[in-house]
Every structure is written in C-alpha cells, then in structure tokens.
Design a protein around this motif. Structure first.
Motif, PDB file in Angstrom:
ATOM      1  N   VAL A 149       0.873  -1.173   0.000  1.00  0.00           N
ATOM      2  CA  VAL A 149       0.000   0.000   0.000  1.00  0.00           C
ATOM      3  C   VAL A 149       0.906   1.217   0.000  1.00  0.00           C
ATOM      4  O   VAL A 149       1.711   1.414   0.908  1.00  0.00           O
ATOM      5  CB  VAL A 149      -0.946   0.031   1.214  1.00  0.00           C
ATOM      6  N   SER A 150       0.774   2.021  -1.040  1.00  0.00           N
ATOM      7  CA  SER A 150       1.573   3.230  -1.195  1.00  0.00           C
ATOM      8  C   SER A 150       0.832   4.407  -0.557  1.00  0.00           C
ATOM      9  O   SER A 150      -0.391   4.462  -0.588  1.00  0.00           O
ATOM     10  CB  SER A 150       1.795   3.494  -2.675  1.00  0.00           C
ATOM     11  N   THR A 151       1.581   5.347   0.001  1.00  0.00           N
ATOM     12  CA  THR A 151       0.982   6.521   0.641  1.00  0.00           C
ATOM     13  C   THR A 151       1.557   7.792   0.030  1.00  0.00           C
ATOM     14  O   THR A 151       2.767   7.899  -0.158  1.00  0.00           O
ATOM     15  CB  THR A 151       1.260   6.511   2.158  1.00  0.00           C
ATOM     16  N   LYS A 152       0.656   8.729  -0.254  1.00  0.00           N
ATOM     17  CA  LYS A 152       1.070  10.029  -0.792  1.00  0.00           C
ATOM     18  C   LYS A 152       0.248  11.113  -0.093  1.00  0.00           C
ATOM     19  O   LYS A 152      -0.981  11.029  -0.048  1.00  0.00           O
ATOM     20  CB  LYS A 152       0.841  10.077  -2.308  1.00  0.00           C
ATOM     21  N   GLU A 153       0.925  12.103   0.453  1.00  0.00           N
ATOM     22  CA  GLU A 153       0.245  13.207   1.122  1.00  0.00           C
ATOM     23  C   GLU A 153       0.094  14.368   0.151  1.00  0.00           C
ATOM     24  O   GLU A 153       1.036  14.716  -0.558  1.00  0.00           O
ATOM     25  CB  GLU A 153       1.055  13.651   2.343  1.00  0.00           C
ATOM     26  N   ILE A 154      -1.098  14.960   0.132  1.00  0.00           N
ATOM     27  CA  ILE A 154      -1.374  16.088  -0.762  1.00  0.00           C
ATOM     28  C   ILE A 154      -2.003  17.209   0.047  1.00  0.00           C
ATOM     29  O   ILE A 154      -2.969  16.995   0.776  1.00  0.00           O
ATOM     30  CB  ILE A 154      -2.339  15.674  -1.897  1.00  0.00           C
TER      31      ILE A 154
END
Length: 143
Positions: A3-8
């Motif tokens: 599971v990849s995580t990216k904060e925006i």
C-alpha cells in the motif's frame, strides 16, 4: 500487499464554491497515488510511455464519504486490487489528516500500444513489472 501513501495539501484552486474539494480533483489525486505506487515498486510510467505503451482508464468508481477543504491534507493510499497480466485494477482510499475516510475508489486499466490502442501483455512486454505486480497485489484467500 503493498500500500503506497502520498500526502497532498489541498490547494484553494481545487475547491468549489462550497469551499470543499471539487469532486473531479479526487480523480487527479488517484492518479498521483497510482504514480507513487508504480514508483514505490521501482518503475517509472513515463519510461513505459517512451516505449509507446500507455495505460488508459477502462472504468472508474468513486464513493465520496467526507469532504476535504482548502488548507487540509489528503492522505492517498493506493494498492493493486486485481491484476491478471493484462488488466490492472487499482484501489484507493483518501483520508483526512485525522484518519477519517473521505473517498474510496477503484480504477481499471489496460496497457495498450499508443499508435493502435491494441492491448499488450504486461507479462510479455514488461516481465519485471509483471512479477512486481503479482507480488504486490491484494491477496485473496480461497476458503
């Protein structure tokens, strides 16, 4: 399952007249998450495009649960929901900073030759990607 995580950070331009994120921007964030997942697997989508291969969306589903607003942070979680060597289904959950689910979604893709839109076998053309996707995809338990 990876599971990849990216904060925006939610920008003002991404909100509508009601002060919440305009619904179509979640599709853009899903793409950002998908790109991050591919990067986390050690690959680069732009390199595949240089080979004349693209990955159009076949279907997309989005369920809106809770609005996000300007100045807040969106946390995009992305994973491979299904993969069969030809078609790829990515899963997405977008959370608020507080960990509340704002959006969930799925997008289905196929890799095609850019000039003809004829599908290709990822397993044949990109065996390393195929192997990584097989290892990273959501595992189902047969009972």
């Amino acid at each position: 399952m990876l599971v990849s995580t990216k904060e925006i950070e939610v920008r003002y331009a991404e909100t509508d007249q009601m002060g919440v994120v305009y619904h179509a921007n979640y599709l853009v964030w899903m793409e950002v998450g998908r790109t991050q997942l591919i990067k986390d697997l050690g690959f680069n989508y732009a390199e595949m495009e240089k080979d004349g291969i693209i990955s159009p969306v076949l279907d997309i589903q989005v369920s809106y649960k809770k609005p996000l607003r300007y100045g807040e942070k969106a946390i995009v979680k992305t994973w491979i929901e299904e993969y069969d060597g030809l078609r790829i289904c990515y899963g997405y959950d977008i959370y608020t900073e507080e960990g509340e689910l704002a959006v969930s979604g799925l997008s289905k893709h196929v890799c095609v030759k850019k000039e003809s839109f004829r599908p290709i076998s990822v397993k044949k053309y990109y065996p390393n990607w195929h192997e990584a996707y097989e290892k990273a995809k959501k595992q189902t338990v047969n009972v």
